[in-house]
Design a protein around this motif. Structure first.
Motif, PDB file in Angstrom:
ATOM      1  N   GLY A   1       3.627  21.708   2.572  1.00 35.43           N
ATOM      2  CA  GLY A   1       3.168  20.416   2.998  1.00 35.43           C
ATOM      3  C   GLY A   1       1.436  20.587   2.848  1.00 35.43           C
ATOM      4  O   GLY A   1       0.911  19.862   3.085  1.00 35.43           O
ATOM      5  N   ALA A   2       1.257  20.925   2.008  1.00 37.31           N
ATOM      6  CA  ALA A   2      -0.259  20.919   1.790  1.00 37.31           C
ATOM      7  C   ALA A   2      -0.489  19.896   1.012  1.00 37.31           C
ATOM      8  O   ALA A   2      -1.707  20.154   0.405  1.00 37.31           O
ATOM      9  CB  ALA A   2      -0.782  22.496   1.211  1.00 37.31           C
ATOM     10  N   SER A   3       0.049  18.981  -0.012  1.00 31.89           N
ATOM     11  CA  SER A   3      -0.256  17.992  -1.310  1.00 31.89           C
ATOM     12  C   SER A   3      -0.865  16.838  -0.064  1.00 31.89           C
ATOM     13  O   SER A   3      -1.599  16.664  -1.224  1.00 31.89           O
ATOM     14  CB  SER A   3       1.110  17.410  -1.968  1.00 31.89           C
ATOM     15  N   SER A   4      -1.109  16.495   1.181  1.00 33.63           N
ATOM     16  CA  SER A   4      -2.069  15.650   2.141  1.00 33.63           C
ATOM     17  C   SER A   4      -1.649  15.890   3.367  1.00 33.63           C
ATOM     18  O   SER A   4      -1.173  16.653   3.774  1.00 33.63           O
ATOM     19  CB  SER A   4      -1.041  14.220   1.660  1.00 33.63           C
TER      20      SER A   4
ATOM     21  N   VAL B   1       0.215  18.688  -6.191  1.00 30.19           N
ATOM     22  CA  VAL B   1      -0.588  19.609  -5.948  1.00 30.19           C
ATOM     23  C   VAL B   1      -2.493  18.592  -6.490  1.00 30.19           C
ATOM     24  O   VAL B   1      -2.162  18.838  -7.329  1.00 30.19           O
ATOM     25  CB  VAL B   1      -0.876  20.733  -6.738  1.00 30.19           C
ATOM     26  N   ALA B   2      -3.380  18.971  -5.230  1.00 28.78           N
ATOM     27  CA  ALA B   2      -4.837  18.795  -5.684  1.00 28.78           C
ATOM     28  C   ALA B   2      -5.730  19.621  -5.592  1.00 28.78           C
ATOM     29  O   ALA B   2      -5.463  21.063  -4.961  1.00 28.78           O
ATOM     30  CB  ALA B   2      -5.268  17.394  -4.816  1.00 28.78           C
ATOM     31  N   ALA B   3      -6.448  19.510  -6.030  1.00 26.39           N
ATOM     32  CA  ALA B   3      -7.705  20.486  -5.979  1.00 26.39           C
ATOM     33  C   ALA B   3      -8.493  20.789  -4.125  1.00 26.39           C
ATOM     34  O   ALA B   3      -8.219  19.769  -4.202  1.00 26.39           O
ATOM     35  CB  ALA B   3      -9.152  21.064  -7.057  1.00 26.39           C
ATOM     36  N   PRO B   4      -8.883  21.702  -3.829  1.00 25.68           N
ATOM     37  CA  PRO B   4      -9.258  21.563  -2.468  1.00 25.68           C
ATOM     38  C   PRO B   4     -10.066  20.567  -2.223  1.00 25.68           C
ATOM     39  O   PRO B   4     -11.433  20.364  -3.398  1.00 25.68           O
ATOM     40  CB  PRO B   4     -10.177  22.869  -2.505  1.00 25.68           C
ATOM     41  N   ALA B   5     -10.604  20.028  -1.357  1.00 20.30           N
ATOM     42  CA  ALA B   5     -11.550  18.746  -1.312  1.00 20.30           C
ATOM     43  C   ALA B   5     -13.130  20.078  -0.927  1.00 20.30           C
ATOM     44  O   ALA B   5     -12.696  20.628  -0.304  1.00 20.30           O
ATOM     45  CB  ALA B   5     -11.513  18.364   0.172  1.00 20.30           C
ATOM     46  N   GLY B   6     -13.673  19.645  -2.030  1.00 17.24           N
ATOM     47  CA  GLY B   6     -14.980  20.048  -1.943  1.00 17.24           C
ATOM     48  C   GLY B   6     -16.083  21.507  -3.202  1.00 17.24           C
ATOM     49  O   GLY B   6     -16.335  21.466  -2.560  1.00 17.24           O
ATOM     50  N   GLY B   7     -14.616  21.133  -3.830  1.00 19.76           N
ATOM     51  CA  GLY B   7     -14.484  22.132  -4.750  1.00 19.76           C
ATOM     52  C   GLY B   7     -14.090  23.391  -4.860  1.00 19.76           C
ATOM     53  O   GLY B   7     -13.718  23.608  -3.465  1.00 19.76           O
TER      54      GLY B   7
ATOM     55  N   TYR C   1      -3.278  19.808   3.529  1.00 19.83           N
ATOM     56  CA  TYR C   1      -4.405  19.621   2.466  1.00 19.83           C
ATOM     57  C   TYR C   1      -5.112  19.780   3.656  1.00 19.83           C
ATOM     58  O   TYR C   1      -6.527  20.648   3.003  1.00 19.83           O
ATOM     59  CB  TYR C   1      -4.524  18.118   1.845  1.00 19.83           C
ATOM     60  N   ALA C   2      -5.775  19.355   4.533  1.00 16.42           N
ATOM     61  CA  ALA C   2      -6.701  20.118   5.261  1.00 16.42           C
ATOM     62  C   ALA C   2      -7.458  20.607   5.391  1.00 16.42           C
ATOM     63  O   ALA C   2      -8.100  21.433   5.564  1.00 16.42           O
ATOM     64  CB  ALA C   2      -6.657  18.248   5.897  1.00 16.42           C
TER      65      ALA C   2
ATOM     66  N   THR D   1      -2.972  10.530   9.288  1.00 19.64           N
ATOM     67  CA  THR D   1      -2.343  10.797   8.403  1.00 19.64           C
ATOM     68  C   THR D   1      -1.352   9.783   7.629  1.00 19.64           C
ATOM     69  O   THR D   1      -1.056   8.583   8.393  1.00 19.64           O
ATOM     70  CB  THR D   1      -1.596  11.398   8.395  1.00 19.64           C
ATOM     71  N   ARG D   2      -0.943  10.159   6.480  1.00 17.12           N
ATOM     72  CA  ARG D   2      -0.073   9.408   5.713  1.00 17.12           C
ATOM     73  C   ARG D   2       2.205   8.936   6.933  1.00 17.12           C
ATOM     74  O   ARG D   2       2.665   7.939   7.394  1.00 17.12           O
ATOM     75  CB  ARG D   2       0.896   9.222   4.587  1.00 17.12           C
ATOM     76  N   MET D   3       2.119  10.607   7.460  1.00 17.53           N
ATOM     77  CA  MET D   3       3.242  10.299   9.241  1.00 17.53           C
ATOM     78  C   MET D   3       2.475   9.259   9.805  1.00 17.53           C
ATOM     79  O   MET D   3       3.484   8.803  10.364  1.00 17.53           O
ATOM     80  CB  MET D   3       3.458  11.962   8.694  1.00 17.53           C
ATOM     81  N   GLY D   4       0.602  10.234  10.180  1.00 19.10           N
ATOM     82  CA  GLY D   4       1.084   9.522  11.600  1.00 19.10           C
ATOM     83  C   GLY D   4       0.266   7.797  11.661  1.00 19.10           C
ATOM     84  O   GLY D   4       1.391   6.804  13.001  1.00 19.10           O
ATOM     85  N   GLY D   5       0.409   7.434  10.090  1.00 21.08           N
ATOM     86  CA  GLY D   5       0.190   5.978   9.838  1.00 21.08           C
ATOM     87  C   GLY D   5      -1.539   5.219  10.885  1.00 21.08           C
ATOM     88  O   GLY D   5      -1.915   6.862  11.495  1.00 21.08           O
TER      89      GLY D   5
END
Length: 237
Positions: A8-11, A38-44, A15-16, A168-172
């Motif tokens: 569940g690492a897409s967001s 899937v997005a690249a890691p934040a910060g490179g 993801y964090a 988060t999206r789930m937490g609101g």
């Protein structure tokens, strides 16, 4: 440097968590429902790999395990994927972690995402089969699963983590907990050696708490594992 899988690492928290682990120099394999998510890691930086599959579909979970096996034995697996929606809650929050745990090579560390709401969960297991399980039910069950693994698998540390109510999206947007604090515990449990207790802890913001009493009850753990085996056809050795 550790090899770590985060589901569940897409967001959100997943993801964090994955981004923080990558920034720390670890090899992180991320899971998402589809490659497009899937997005690249934040910060490179780069992920060590990607596995895909819908954990709400029980038939796709073994495929996720097979994809993960291609990377070898993981040092840590973080079972982060989750949903609050019925009827998917039991499958995503409990059955998927159970099946992945049973089907993959045993890692050194297993981390299961729980919730403070697990304390309102039911010890009645009929909803596990009929799709009527609530979010609270599923989080009690996955917490008990973590404690069961901790007591049964020598050489594998298993921990449960309440990340807090985070925005988060789930937490609101109204969530009152800190998003950064929400993933720090998972990162520490996956990578540090100075962990007390070394296994079987229920954690909130890097401190242990007492979970629902059923989570540590061997009889409830046995009933849960039997119900999961009957539901999936897969035994946890």
């Amino acid at each position: 440097m550790a090899l770590i899988l985060v589901t569940g690492a897409s967001s959100g928290l997943g993801y964090a968590t994955a981004t923080a682990l990558t920034a720390g120099g670890h090899d992180v394999v991320v899971h998402a429902r589809t490659p497009a998510r899937v997005a690249a890691p934040a910060g490179g930086g780069r992920w060590a790999g990607v596995v895909t599959g819908d954990l709400a579909e029980m038939g796709e979970i073994p495929g996720v395990a097979r994809q993960a096996a291609a990377f070898g034995r993981f040092d840590a697996v973080i079972h982060n994927a989750g949903t609050m929606h019925t009827p998917e809650a039991a499958t995503v929050n409990t059955i998927a972690p159970y099946l992945l745990t049973a089907l993959m090579d045993r890692p050194s560390r297993l981390i299961y995402l729980s919730s403070s709401m697990h304390r309102g969960g039911s010890t009645g297991l009929a909803p596990l089969a009929d799709g009527a399980a609530s979010y609270s039910d599923s989080k009690l069950w996955v917490t008990a699963l973590a404690m069961a693994v901790a007591s049964r698998w020598e050489g594998t540390a298993a921990q449960a983590v309440d990340p807090g109510w985070v925005p988060t999206r789930m937490g609101g947007p109204g969530a009152t907990d800190d998003l950064t604090a929400g993933h720090r515990t998972q990162v520490r449990l996956a990578t540090h050696d100075d962990i007390t207790p070394p296994t079987g802890g229920y954690w909130y913001h890097q401190r242990t708490q007492n979970p629902h009493p059923a989570a540590h009850d061997p009889k409830f753990q046995d009933r849960l594992l039997q119900a999961l085996e009957e539901r999936t056809g897969v035994r946890l050795d």
